[in-house]
Design a protein around this motif. Structure first.
Motif, PDB file in Angstrom:
ATOM      1  N   ARG A 289      65.081  51.619  30.348  1.00 12.72           N
ATOM      2  CA  ARG A 289      64.332  50.438  30.792  1.00 12.72           C
ATOM      3  C   ARG A 289      62.912  50.818  31.212  1.00 12.72           C
ATOM      4  NH1 ARG A 289      66.501  46.324  35.519  1.00 12.72           N
ATOM      5  NH2 ARG A 289      64.659  44.973  35.604  1.00 12.72           N
TER       6      ARG A 289
ATOM      7  N   ARG B 180      61.977  39.313  30.509  1.00 15.25           N
ATOM      8  CA  ARG B 180      62.272  39.625  29.116  1.00 15.25           C
ATOM      9  C   ARG B 180      61.480  38.779  28.115  1.00 15.25           C
ATOM     10  NH1 ARG B 180      66.656  42.194  27.680  1.00 15.25           N
ATOM     11  NH2 ARG B 180      67.813  41.407  29.487  1.00 15.25           N
ATOM     12  N   TRP B 181      61.617  37.447  28.201  1.00 15.67           N
ATOM     13  CA  TRP B 181      61.075  36.614  27.134  1.00 15.67           C
ATOM     14  C   TRP B 181      59.571  36.396  27.264  1.00 15.67           C
ATOM     15  CZ3 TRP B 181      64.137  37.325  23.577  1.00 15.67           C
ATOM     16  CH2 TRP B 181      65.514  37.356  23.788  1.00 15.67           C
TER      17      TRP B 181
ATOM     18  N   THR C 189      58.274  39.608  25.662  1.00 16.68           N
ATOM     19  CA  THR C 189      58.537  39.563  24.222  1.00 16.68           C
ATOM     20  C   THR C 189      57.576  38.608  23.524  1.00 16.68           C
ATOM     21  OG1 THR C 189      60.881  40.045  24.617  1.00 16.68           O
ATOM     22  CG2 THR C 189      60.292  39.111  22.477  1.00 16.68           C
TER      23      THR C 189
ATOM     24  N   ALA D 228      62.330  43.222  23.794  1.00 20.42           N
ATOM     25  CA  ALA D 228      63.345  42.175  23.920  1.00 20.42           C
ATOM     26  C   ALA D 228      64.688  42.742  24.360  1.00 20.42           C
ATOM     27  CB  ALA D 228      63.501  41.437  22.592  1.00 20.42           C
ATOM     28  N   VAL D 229      64.998  43.968  23.937  1.00 20.22           N
ATOM     29  CA  VAL D 229      66.304  44.564  24.246  1.00 20.22           C
ATOM     30  C   VAL D 229      66.347  45.146  25.657  1.00 20.22           C
ATOM     31  CG1 VAL D 229      67.885  46.440  23.632  1.00 20.22           C
ATOM     32  CG2 VAL D 229      66.873  45.022  21.840  1.00 20.22           C
ATOM     33  N   TRP D 230      65.278  45.827  26.095  1.00 12.57           N
ATOM     34  CA  TRP D 230      65.360  46.612  27.328  1.00 12.57           C
ATOM     35  C   TRP D 230      64.647  45.987  28.531  1.00 12.57           C
ATOM     36  CZ3 TRP D 230      68.972  49.988  27.514  1.00 12.57           C
ATOM     37  CH2 TRP D 230      69.382  50.657  26.360  1.00 12.57           C
TER      38      TRP D 230
ATOM     39  N   TYR E 104      69.297  46.115  29.907  1.00 10.37           N
ATOM     40  CA  TYR E 104      69.838  46.109  28.552  1.00 10.37           C
ATOM     41  C   TYR E 104      70.415  44.733  28.225  1.00 10.37           C
ATOM     42  CZ  TYR E 104      72.396  47.874  24.471  1.00 10.37           C
ATOM     43  OH  TYR E 104      72.877  48.101  23.204  1.00 10.37           O
ATOM     44  N   ALA E 105      69.952  44.164  27.103  1.00 10.55           N
ATOM     45  CA  ALA E 105      70.273  42.766  26.790  1.00 10.55           C
ATOM     46  C   ALA E 105      71.740  42.549  26.425  1.00 10.55           C
ATOM     47  CB  ALA E 105      69.385  42.282  25.643  1.00 10.55           C
ATOM     48  N   PHE E 106      72.440  43.587  25.969  1.00  7.52           N
ATOM     49  CA  PHE E 106      73.775  43.394  25.433  1.00  7.52           C
ATOM     50  C   PHE E 106      74.879  43.895  26.352  1.00  7.52           C
ATOM     51  CE2 PHE E 106      70.848  43.877  21.823  1.00  7.52           C
ATOM     52  CZ  PHE E 106      70.932  42.588  21.336  1.00  7.52           C
TER      53      PHE E 106
END
Length: 485
Positions: free
Chosen positions: A284, A348-349, A352, A472-474, A478-480
């Motif tokens: 991150r 995050r967004w 992004t 977007a992922v980190w 962590y996005a997932f």
């Protein structure tokens, strides 16, 4: 001087509240907004001093350092590189010293001394060696100001205010980058070389006053107990102040130690890796550092290319070349709003969207190639939108630096010891920014010189394009997965 007086002077400089009577206006001098104003002033002074000498340095090299005209570009590049190198090299050191100092104010004042020394050398120097030494001192000062200043801000405000407060810092940076070259050029042209530095000394004087007046939150609590309680209360206040400026991780160990009413066998201290190494294991944080470098490259690419491009394409003079930066800088007024949104809705967004928007805008710059009104309007519009995109990306990325440290502390109490690691994290942030500020002008300048404006613009678009997915992922974690640092 009597030893007691010397102690009081030293403690006043450190700002540790260890001796003497309660300072006047303690409540106001330790308030969130006064501390923010002090940091904003420090950042503005640092960036303004970096920018104000841009139109002056070529003259100084020829008239004072006896550099030949055909060597001016080479030595200007060297001086830019020396500053960036010093900033990058000293930032991790400044972070460690700030985290292990008794207060944030001491390194801030020391950084100011370096800034003053560098300014005097630039003003009075008459050789290229002196100019290089001056730029090294300026880079050292910038490292301390950004690292200790941002760490002090993180100490002062709550976690859900960090983004908004950093937004004001970004405004100061943007305004200084705009006003520095403009005022430097105007004052130099109409008044002279020394008058440019007279303006700088006045600004440094204001900065001195602000840095000496500010009192940290944790120090203010110690003064209150000195006045209201016994000496034993002072030690308690020190612990309380440290607790209130540290993540929850430190609280557990500290409260446990004070809660013990009977002697217990000393526990074996847990050894952790150096804070910097621990931080660099965070994906991150690494993502945030990469994003910092990319935004720095995109922002500084214009330092070595835009003034020359508008001069050759539109026939503008130096004033016009300076004014073209206004649409690029103006969107920085939204930085506190973006920071506020980051605090409430996550980073995050927003980040992004900023990187995603930068990519096509960077490519579209390649179409500004003719001296027409529509082309001039297109350039202004693209610069304004790029400024907007950068101010969507940078506040969330900056907040990520603080959040990464805080989350790691909460996940592993005591991971960074009692001193914390905010300043060391911002030392890494500063190093990433310095790397971008070094790469941006050199990449843009050499590519434009070799392949032209069009190739330069699309080649730099690659950086924000490849950054969209990792951001977007980190960013924000962590996005997932529910939780991963």
């Amino acid at each position: 001087m009597h030893s007691g007086s010397m102690t009081r002077v030293w403690c006043a400089l450190r700002g540790d509240g260890g001796v003497g009577r309660r300072p006047w206006a303690l409540k106001h001098r330790s308030s969130k907004w006064f501390i923010l104003t002090t940091i904003v002033c420090a950042i503005f002074t640092d960036i303004f001093l970096y920018a104000v000498i841009v139109p002056v340095i070529p003259f100084a090299l020829t008239s004072r350092a006896d550099i030949e005209e055909h060597d001016i570009q080479k030595w200007v590049t060297v001086l830019v590189a020396v500053y960036g190198g010093a900033l990058s090299a000293f930032s991790p050191i400044a972070g460690w010293l700030s985290d292990h100092s008794s207060s944030r104010r001491l390194p801030l004042v020391c950084g100011l001394l370096a800034l003053l020394g560098g300014t005097l050398l630039l003003n009075l120097g008459s050789s290229i060696g002196v100019f290089i030494a001056a730029r090294i001192l300026q880079g050292l000062s910038a490292a301390v100001v950004w690292v200790a200043g941002l760490a002090l801000l993180a100490d002062t405000v709550s976690e859900n205010e960090v983004g908004e407060m950093f937004g004001y810092v970004l405004i100061a940076m943007s305004v200084a980058l705009l006003l520095g070259p403009l005022l430097g050029g105007i004052v130099f042209e109409r008044a002279g070389y020394n008058e440019v530095y007279a303006m700088v000394y006045a600004l440094i004087g204001l900065d001195v006053a602000m840095r000496l007046l500010v009192i940290e939150k944790k120090v203010a609590k110690r003064w209150e107990c000195v006045e209201e309680g016994s000496e034993g209360d002072v030690e308690t206040a020190r612990d309380t102040a440290d607790v209130e400026t540290k993540p929850e991780g430190d609280l557990t160990a500290r409260n446990t130690s004070h809660a013990a009413s009977t002697p217990t066998p000393p526990a074996t201290p847990v050894k952790h890796a150096p804070a910097v190494l621990t931080l660099l294991k965070s994906r991150r944080l690494l993502c945030a550092l990469w994003g910092t470098m990319v935004t720095s490259v995109v922002m500084t690419q214009f330092d070595s290319t835009l003034p020359l491009h508008v001069q050759q394409t539109f026939g503008w003079n130096a004033t016009g070349a300076g004014l073209i930066f206004i649409p690029f800088v103006l969107p920085s007024i939204i930085a506190p709003i973006v920071g506020w949104a980051t605090d409430r809705y996550g980073p995050r967004w927003l980040a992004t969207a900023g990187f995603a928007l930068l990519t096509p805008l960077q490519v579209l710059l390649r179409f500004v190639t003719h001296n027409t009104l529509s082309q001039k309007a297109l350039l202004c519009a693209l610069l304004a939108l790029m400024g907007l995109a950068l101010n969507l990306a940078l506040p969330p990325i900056t907040v990520e630096i603080t959040s990464s440290v805080t989350r790691k502390e909460r996940a592993t109490p005591g991971l960074f010891g009692t001193k914390g690691a905010y300043a060391q994290a911002y030392g890494l942030f500063n190093t990433a920014w310095a790397a971008g500020a070094l790469v941006g002008p050199i990449w843009a300048g050499f590519v434009r010189d070799a392949r032209g404006w069009g190739t330069m613009t699309w080649s730099l678009a690659v950086l924000p394009a490849v950054s969209v997915v990792p951001v977007a992922v980190w960013t924000g974690g962590y996005a997932f997965k529910v939780r991963r640092e």
